[in-house]
Motif scaffolding. Structure first.
Motif, PDB file in Angstrom:
ATOM      1  N   PRO A 188      -5.521  -4.458  10.695  1.00  0.00           N
ATOM      2  CA  PRO A 188      -5.907  -5.449  11.716  1.00  0.00           C
ATOM      3  C   PRO A 188      -7.044  -4.666  12.625  1.00  0.00           C
ATOM      4  O   PRO A 188      -7.972  -5.314  13.174  1.00  0.00           O
ATOM      5  N   TRP A 189      -6.925  -3.583  12.756  1.00  0.00           N
ATOM      6  CA  TRP A 189      -8.129  -2.914  13.554  1.00  0.00           C
ATOM      7  C   TRP A 189      -8.846  -1.803  12.764  1.00  0.00           C
ATOM      8  O   TRP A 189      -8.948  -0.548  13.117  1.00  0.00           O
ATOM      9  N   GLY A 190      -9.142  -2.010  11.683  1.00  0.00           N
ATOM     10  CA  GLY A 190      -9.676  -0.860  10.705  1.00  0.00           C
ATOM     11  C   GLY A 190      -8.662   0.053   9.897  1.00  0.00           C
ATOM     12  O   GLY A 190      -7.741  -0.485   9.815  1.00  0.00           O
ATOM     13  N   GLU A 191      -8.973   1.240  10.058  1.00  0.00           N
ATOM     14  CA  GLU A 191      -8.021   2.078   9.145  1.00  0.00           C
ATOM     15  C   GLU A 191      -6.863   2.276  10.227  1.00  0.00           C
ATOM     16  O   GLU A 191      -6.920   2.588  11.378  1.00  0.00           O
ATOM     17  N   PHE A 192      -5.446   2.306   9.685  1.00  0.00           N
ATOM     18  CA  PHE A 192      -4.459   2.803  10.340  1.00  0.00           C
ATOM     19  C   PHE A 192      -4.376   4.222  10.859  1.00  0.00           C
ATOM     20  O   PHE A 192      -4.960   5.189   9.875  1.00  0.00           O
ATOM     21  N   PRO A 193      -4.181   4.674  11.874  1.00  0.00           N
ATOM     22  CA  PRO A 193      -4.097   5.866  12.438  1.00  0.00           C
ATOM     23  C   PRO A 193      -2.849   6.724  11.819  1.00  0.00           C
ATOM     24  O   PRO A 193      -2.416   7.793  12.174  1.00  0.00           O
ATOM     25  N   PHE A 194      -2.109   6.408  10.727  1.00  0.00           N
ATOM     26  CA  PHE A 194      -1.320   6.971   9.991  1.00  0.00           C
ATOM     27  C   PHE A 194      -1.360   6.774   8.537  1.00  0.00           C
ATOM     28  O   PHE A 194      -1.854   5.673   7.936  1.00  0.00           O
ATOM     29  N   ASP A 195      -0.711   7.534   7.623  1.00  0.00           N
ATOM     30  CA  ASP A 195      -0.749   7.438   6.120  1.00  0.00           C
ATOM     31  C   ASP A 195       0.123   6.264   5.955  1.00  0.00           C
ATOM     32  O   ASP A 195       1.419   6.141   6.036  1.00  0.00           O
ATOM     33  N   PRO A 196      -0.376   5.020   5.411  1.00  0.00           N
ATOM     34  CA  PRO A 196       0.260   3.851   5.350  1.00  0.00           C
ATOM     35  C   PRO A 196       0.947   3.703   3.951  1.00  0.00           C
ATOM     36  O   PRO A 196       1.709   2.506   3.199  1.00  0.00           O
ATOM     37  N   SER A 197       1.181   4.816   3.082  1.00  0.00           N
ATOM     38  CA  SER A 197       1.660   4.644   1.782  1.00  0.00           C
ATOM     39  C   SER A 197       3.255   4.788   2.017  1.00  0.00           C
ATOM     40  O   SER A 197       3.629   4.980   3.146  1.00  0.00           O
ATOM     41  N   GLU A 198       3.952   4.140   0.876  1.00  0.00           N
ATOM     42  CA  GLU A 198       5.295   4.010   0.988  1.00  0.00           C
ATOM     43  C   GLU A 198       6.014   5.504   1.315  1.00  0.00           C
ATOM     44  O   GLU A 198       6.920   5.590   2.078  1.00  0.00           O
ATOM     45  N   VAL A 242      10.864  -5.259  -0.423  1.00  0.00           N
ATOM     46  CA  VAL A 242      11.982  -4.930  -1.262  1.00  0.00           C
ATOM     47  C   VAL A 242      11.871  -3.418  -1.740  1.00  0.00           C
ATOM     48  O   VAL A 242      12.926  -2.610  -1.408  1.00  0.00           O
ATOM     49  N   SER A 243      10.678  -2.834  -2.160  1.00  0.00           N
ATOM     50  CA  SER A 243      10.498  -1.753  -2.525  1.00  0.00           C
ATOM     51  C   SER A 243      10.819  -0.671  -1.373  1.00  0.00           C
ATOM     52  O   SER A 243      11.631   0.410  -1.651  1.00  0.00           O
ATOM     53  N   LEU A 244      10.433  -0.907   0.002  1.00  0.00           N
ATOM     54  CA  LEU A 244      10.425  -0.106   1.085  1.00  0.00           C
ATOM     55  C   LEU A 244      12.322  -0.062   1.334  1.00  0.00           C
ATOM     56  O   LEU A 244      12.796   0.925   1.515  1.00  0.00           O
ATOM     57  N   ILE A 245      12.721  -1.213   1.283  1.00  0.00           N
ATOM     58  CA  ILE A 245      14.071  -1.182   1.615  1.00  0.00           C
ATOM     59  C   ILE A 245      15.084  -0.354   0.628  1.00  0.00           C
ATOM     60  O   ILE A 245      16.032   0.166   1.092  1.00  0.00           O
ATOM     61  N   ASN A 246      14.667  -0.768  -0.523  1.00  0.00           N
ATOM     62  CA  ASN A 246      15.318  -0.029  -1.672  1.00  0.00           C
ATOM     63  C   ASN A 246      15.524   1.576  -1.584  1.00  0.00           C
ATOM     64  O   ASN A 246      16.304   2.381  -1.442  1.00  0.00           O
ATOM     65  N   ARG A 247      14.294   2.085  -0.958  1.00  0.00           N
ATOM     66  CA  ARG A 247      14.011   3.261  -0.608  1.00  0.00           C
ATOM     67  C   ARG A 247      14.821   3.961   0.603  1.00  0.00           C
ATOM     68  O   ARG A 247      15.534   4.825   0.871  1.00  0.00           O
TER      69      ARG A 247
END
Length: 350
Positions: A188-198, A242-247
């Motif tokens: 929403p504001w360009g790149e996130f200030p953190f790693d958005p990988s799962e 769902v993938s996030l929840i399972n982890r």
């Protein structure tokens, strides 16, 4: 449960457009009390994260500014480091959530004593994840360097909450819109200030979960950045969630007692929820689906629930997100509570 039974129980996400904690507790208890394991205070003072603007603006090393998007200044306010100040010199104060929680618990306790609230219902304290606050409030040039300091401030705030409210009367929910939107590819504001990988998100939430004692039930509100049922993005389906929840339920250092997930009204419910066939929840983890929407009425809500029941064997119901006063009236909120009662069965309490 069979696919013809009603869902068991309901969940209220956080914000609720009434006149303070006592009004929130009384009204929710009157209209939907037997459906709930916990109640929020409506966030009428903290206003989710809005109060954090004022609190962080008091930090001497910080100041108010405006967010930029792809290098262009926007009219959206933010907090940023003052020129020439180092992030490690910023000292964050108490963040306000514990003080509000202590006051709300006193009110809820009095209502229980007067028979105006269910004795078994817990106070639900909803906290924005540290990454959500720094992503939304802090200027993108400073968010990475301030994230660690703010995270520690939030964990100190958690410690104050669990000191202020008896553990057997409390549940804590982490609101994770930045993580949910990031995993869906939203920027929403360009790149996130953190790693958005799962894997990185699970690592961040591992630390958040570890801050909460095991004897305090903990949950997560997965959020699409919804404001009045308008979402920052609308994924075709819930596979990333769902993938996030399972982890989360297998890799965190403590149990996850409940999860709230959005089911946008505009989505094709069958297609959107199809990935939930791969959900692997422990039996003790409650799942609440955000299938209730005031806009399209009871019949449409029943159809969404029936579709969900063809995929998931058991769940409770909720709205897609909190009910901010900018978008919902008191009458809307009460109508939604009455929908809960029409659509769900009361929970069994010991």
């Amino acid at each position: 449960m069979t696919t013809t039974s009603r869902p068991a129980g309901a969940h209220i996400v956080g914000r609720f457009p009434l006149d303070g904690p006592e009004d929130v507790f009384r009204t929710i208890s009157e209209h939907a009390g037997p459906l709930l394991l916990s109640m929020p205070d409506g966030e009428t003072e903290t206003n989710w994260i809005s109060q954090q603007f004022d609190i962080l603006a008091l930090v001497p090393q910080l100041e108010r500014g405006f967010r930029t998007s792809y290098g262009i200044e926007t009219p959206f306010p933010c907090i940023k480091l003052r020129h020439g100040v180092r992030a490690e010199d910023a000292t964050f104060p108490e963040l306000g959530y514990a003080r509000v929680a202590a006051n709300s618990f006193d009110i809820l306790k009095q209502l229980k004593s007067a028979g105006k609230a269910c004795e078994s219902v817990r106070l639900q304290v909803n906290l924005p994840s540290p990454m959500t606050v720094t992503s939304i409030i802090v200027h993108e040039d400073d968010a990475k360097v301030l994230a660690g300091e703010y995270e520690q401030a939030m964990f100190r705030e958690v410690a104050r909450v669990v000191d202020a409210v008896p553990h057997d009367q409390l549940t804590i929910g982490w609101d994770i819109p930045a993580e949910t939107v990031g995993l869906e590819g939203g920027r929403p504001w360009g790149e996130f200030p953190f790693d958005p990988s799962e894997t990185a998100v699970v690592g961040d939430l591992f630390r958040a979960a570890a801050a909460i004692p095991d004897d305090v039930p903990m949950g997560f509100h997965l959020c699409l950045g919804s404001m009045g049922n308008k979402h920052l993005l609308m994924p075709e389906d819930a596979r990333a969630q769902v993938s996030l929840i399972n982890r989360l339920v297998t890799e965190l250092p403590r149990p996850v007692e409940w999860l709230h997930v959005p089911v946008p009204r505009a989505a094709d419910t069958q297609r959107y929820l199809a990935p939930y066939r791969e959900l692997r929840l422990p039996e003790a983890t409650a799942l609440y689906l955000g299938v209730v929407d005031i806009v399209d009425g009871l019949d449409a809500n029943q159809r969404r629930i029936a579709t969900a029941q063809s995929i998931l064997p058991a769940f409770g119901i909720s709205t897609v997100c909190g009910l901010g006063g900018e978008f919902y009236s008191r009458a809307d909120a009460i109508a939604i509570l009455d929908m809960y009662t029409a659509l769900a069965e009361p929970i069994a309490t010991s």
